[in-house]
Write an enzyme that holds these catalytic residues in place. Structure first.
Site, PDB file in Angstrom:
ATOM      1  N   HIS A 184      -9.100  29.718  20.894  1.00  0.00           N
ATOM      2  CA  HIS A 184      -8.268  30.269  21.957  1.00  0.00           C
ATOM      3  C   HIS A 184      -7.200  31.174  21.341  1.00  0.00           C
ATOM      4  CE1 HIS A 184     -10.015  26.541  23.481  1.00  0.00           C
ATOM      5  NE2 HIS A 184      -9.889  27.046  24.696  1.00  0.00           N
ATOM      6  N   HIS A 192      -8.347  34.217  26.846  1.00  0.00           N
ATOM      7  CA  HIS A 192      -7.893  32.822  26.790  1.00  0.00           C
ATOM      8  C   HIS A 192      -8.699  32.001  25.790  1.00  0.00           C
ATOM      9  CE1 HIS A 192      -6.547  28.839  28.179  1.00  0.00           C
ATOM     10  NE2 HIS A 192      -7.810  28.492  28.087  1.00  0.00           N
ATOM     11  N   GLU A 220       2.018   5.015  36.136  1.00  0.00           N
ATOM     12  CA  GLU A 220       1.247   4.350  35.084  1.00  0.00           C
ATOM     13  C   GLU A 220       0.807   5.315  33.976  1.00  0.00           C
ATOM     14  OE1 GLU A 220       0.773   2.064  38.912  1.00  0.00           O
ATOM     15  OE2 GLU A 220       0.537   4.167  38.316  1.00  0.00           O
ATOM     16  N   HIS A 224      -7.419  -4.022  44.467  1.00  0.00           N
ATOM     17  CA  HIS A 224      -6.548  -4.497  43.403  1.00  0.00           C
ATOM     18  C   HIS A 224      -7.259  -5.439  42.430  1.00  0.00           C
ATOM     19  CE1 HIS A 224      -3.493  -2.658  45.784  1.00  0.00           C
ATOM     20  NE2 HIS A 224      -2.493  -3.137  45.063  1.00  0.00           N
TER      21      HIS A 224
END
Length: 670
Positions: free
Chosen positions: A32, A267, A417, A479
């Site tokens: 890149h 890029h 999280e 859960h």
């Protein structure tokens, strides 16, 4: 063509970075070039005028940290390290992206001198940097004293549009503003281009106002190719006391390439020999590929200044050691990643002392009891939770919440999280702290890529994952983890512990803290579990990942279980004994640790030719590698349901009767 002597020296230093990147990508036919070329002035200003570092000692404790969050621009960083005087040679630059080279496609910590973190998954480097800046703040509060400042450094980040599009950037940067990390300075490469083209069609955020809302100091509309403007912005950022800074640098991707600058084609593909030749002509760069003119090399060389800066710090630390010898000794121990000499003995004493740890309790509670002892013995332990402290039981009596006190040993990360996991990686990388953080096990999916990065980087990070099965009950399948233990075990160099009682939990913690070359995940129950007595040999066996918990002479089968299902296996063994069937029960709290043992030990625990039955409240297919094709697995291969835990265990057949029936079937005993 511009004659070299007519070009500003700083511009020539920036152009050296451009050509090293273009030449390396061209030779590798991969990479890149656009971002390194577009950020060259940003890098020149930061590294030559502001960054405090010593190329001869990349581990100097009080160095500034630099994180290239947009890690695909790796040749920018390799060029900086090479030019500054780190142990990265021209020959190694020529091996860019080749097997076993020191210049892999994305920066890898521990692989190349001077790399602070492994980046590539966008946004995670930024989150790592938040952890580094938080570490600096906490360690400064712990060790600095009046007249003695030994921790005082900045954390700098280069980041791009992709980093800011990733959701983790919101999690980490919102937290950084809340925690007032004023020594975190981020330079945003605002070039408006990503792989698919101009980002305005999919990224139209008002980024400055977004970061102002986080509580950051924002410097907008800086010309990313104007060295004076960049320098002024960094100087302004360094005056901030409590606000992190975002410097928005307007840049042109592939700056310097006559035909390709500003477009998405630059890029992630080589420029091509013709374009590089035209760039050499346009920028007045007559050096051969990978060559750096002597005047430019001399301007970049940071070795003398770096050595002087570290020597000054060493002198100040010597004075500090005289004034505060105990603090100095603790600082050195923690910086070197060493644990206190009496640490293990103290925890083993806990196991020998009658207490609630030996009772029928949930392993999440056993974890908290263990943490009470660990926190007293390990000042470097830094706890936290993603807004589930009361459920994960990750705080202790000695916890001081950083969120409220501005310093301490516990962080409430909020419902973040992924951010929590990546921030903890940054803390571990910084050094001086051992981070642990809690959430429900089912939400480890949010954290998983950061856990993977910790494993790749070989960092000591501890994840406390509670509510580890259908045993959490009524919250239901959203859960209840089913596939999660298997998923976490698939990550190379990640160790997953699922203890069955307080003793196994304490020893899992001991192993996680002592393990200095990778992360550990502790899978802990919500429900109370029956404790078991053990002799010294069995205690040693726990740390080998699997051991014989209960034996039978001339056993006919082996029952293998983890966590809450060990009790089920023990009860199944009792049922089978009533029928005259002799079975061995093996507890296997850490499958990967067990498989790392020598063949003699594994065969002693799981003898060849003896039928095996596994039982775990999760998907069964991974256990085939343990029980063999002729063995039996008892588990759950569907999602859970909402009901009390006992009803769920009955419904899904996780019962002593079913385990006993599986053993009978293997033995041909109906």
């Amino acid at each position: 063509m511009n004659a070299p002597e007519c070009i500003d020296p700083a511009a020539r230093c920036a152009n050296a970075l451009r050509f090293l990147a273009a030449d390396a990508v061209e030779q590798a036919r991969s990479g890149h070039p656009g971002a390194p070329m577009g950020m060259a002035e940003m890098a020149e200003v930061l590294w030559r005028r502001h960054l405090r570092h010593n190329p001869a000692n990349p581990a100097w404790p009080d160095r500034d940290r630099f994180v290239l969050s947009n890690g695909h621009a790796s040749m920018l960083l390799y060029g900086l390290l090479h030019l500054s005087g780190y142990a990265l040679t021209t020959a190694q630059l020529r091996q860019f992206r080749q097997l076993h080279s020191s210049t892999p496609g994305h920066p890898e910590v521990g692989h190349t001198p001077g790399i602070e973190t492994t980046t590539g998954p966008l946004g995670q480097g930024l989150a790592n940097a938040v952890g580094m800046a938080l570490s600096e703040k906490l360690l400064a509060a712990r060790f600095n004293r009046a007249g003695h400042t030994i921790i005082d450094h900045h954390t700098y980040v280069f980041l791009g549009d992709g980093c800011l599009m990733e959701g983790i950037s919101h999690e980490a940067c919102s937290l950084a503003g809340t925690l007032k990390l004023g020594k975190l300075i981020c330079l945003y490469d605002d070039n408006g281009i990503s792989i698919d083209g101009e980002v305005s069609a999919w990224f139209a955020d008002d980024t400055p106002r977004r970061f102002e809302a986080y509580g950051w100091h924002v410097i907008p509309n800086v010309d990313g190719h104007d060295a004076r403007a960049i320098d002024a912005a960094i100087r302004q950022a360094k005056t901030q006391g409590e606000r992190p800074t975002l410097i928005c640098c307007k840049t042109v991707i592939g700056k310097g390439a006559p035909a390709k600058a500003g477009g998405h084609d630059v890029h992630g593909a080589p420029l091509g020999a013709q374009e590089i030749a035209a760039m050499r002509e346009a920028l007045g760069w007559d050096a051969e590929p990978f060559a750096v003119p002597p005047d430019v090399a001399a301007a970049w060389d940071a070795r003398a200044l770096g050595a002087a800066r570290e020597a000054d710090w060493n002198a100040r630390f010597a004075w500090y050691s005289t004034a505060h010898p105990e603090l100095a000794a603790e600082f050195l121990r923690r910086d070197q990643g060493k644990l206190p000499e009496a640490f293990e003995a103290g925890l083993m004493a806990l196991l020998e002392t009658p207490s609630a740890l030996h009772g029928k309790i949930a392993t999440r509670k056993a974890s908290q009891l263990t943490l009470e002892a660990l926190t007293a013995a390990l000042p470097e332990l830094l706890g936290g939770s993603a807004d589930l402290t009361g459920s994960n039981l990750t705080d202790v009596k000695a916890s001081v919440w950083v969120n409220h006190a501005g310093q301490g040993n516990y962080v409430s990360y909020g419902v973040r999280e992924f951010g929590m996991a990546a921030v903890m990686n940054g803390m571990a990388l910084h050094g001086g702290l051992i981070p642990y953080g809690g959430t429900f096990m089912v939400f480890s999916d949010y954290s998983r890529n950061a856990i993977r990065m910790a494993a790749l980087m070989r960092q000591r990070v501890i994840h406390v994952l509670t509510h580890d099965s259908i045993g959490l009950g009524e919250d239901g399948p959203t859960h209840q983890p089913v596939e999660h233990a298997a998923s976490l075990r698939l990550i190379p160099n990640n160790q997953v512990w699922r203890p069955c009682d307080g003793v196994e939990t304490a020893l899992a913690w001991l192993d996680a803290v002592q393990r200095g070359d990778g992360p550990s995940c502790l899978l802990l129950s919500r429900q109370a579990l029956t404790p078991f007595a053990r002799d010294a040999g069995q205690l040693a066996g726990i740390r080998r990942g699997g051991y014989v918990l209960q034996d039978a002479e001339a056993h006919q089968a082996v029952l293998i279980a983890t966590g809450s299902e060990v009790e089920i296996a023990m009860r199944a063994a009792a049922h089978l004994a009533e029928d005259g069937i002799r079975v061995r029960v093996v507890s296997m709290p850490c499958v990967e640790r067990f498989h790392a043992q020598d063949a003699a030990y594994r065969d002693a625990v799981l003898p060849a030719g003896v039928p095996r039955v596994s039982v775990e409240a999760g998907v069964t297919w991974p256990w085939r590698a343990v029980v063999g094709e002729r063995g039996a697995t008892v588990g759950i291969d569907t999602f859970g349901a909402s009901a009390p835990a006992d009803a769920l265990y009955q419904h899904f057949g996780l019962t002593p009767a079913r385990v006993a029936d599986a053993a009978r079937s293997l033995l041909g005993r109906p």
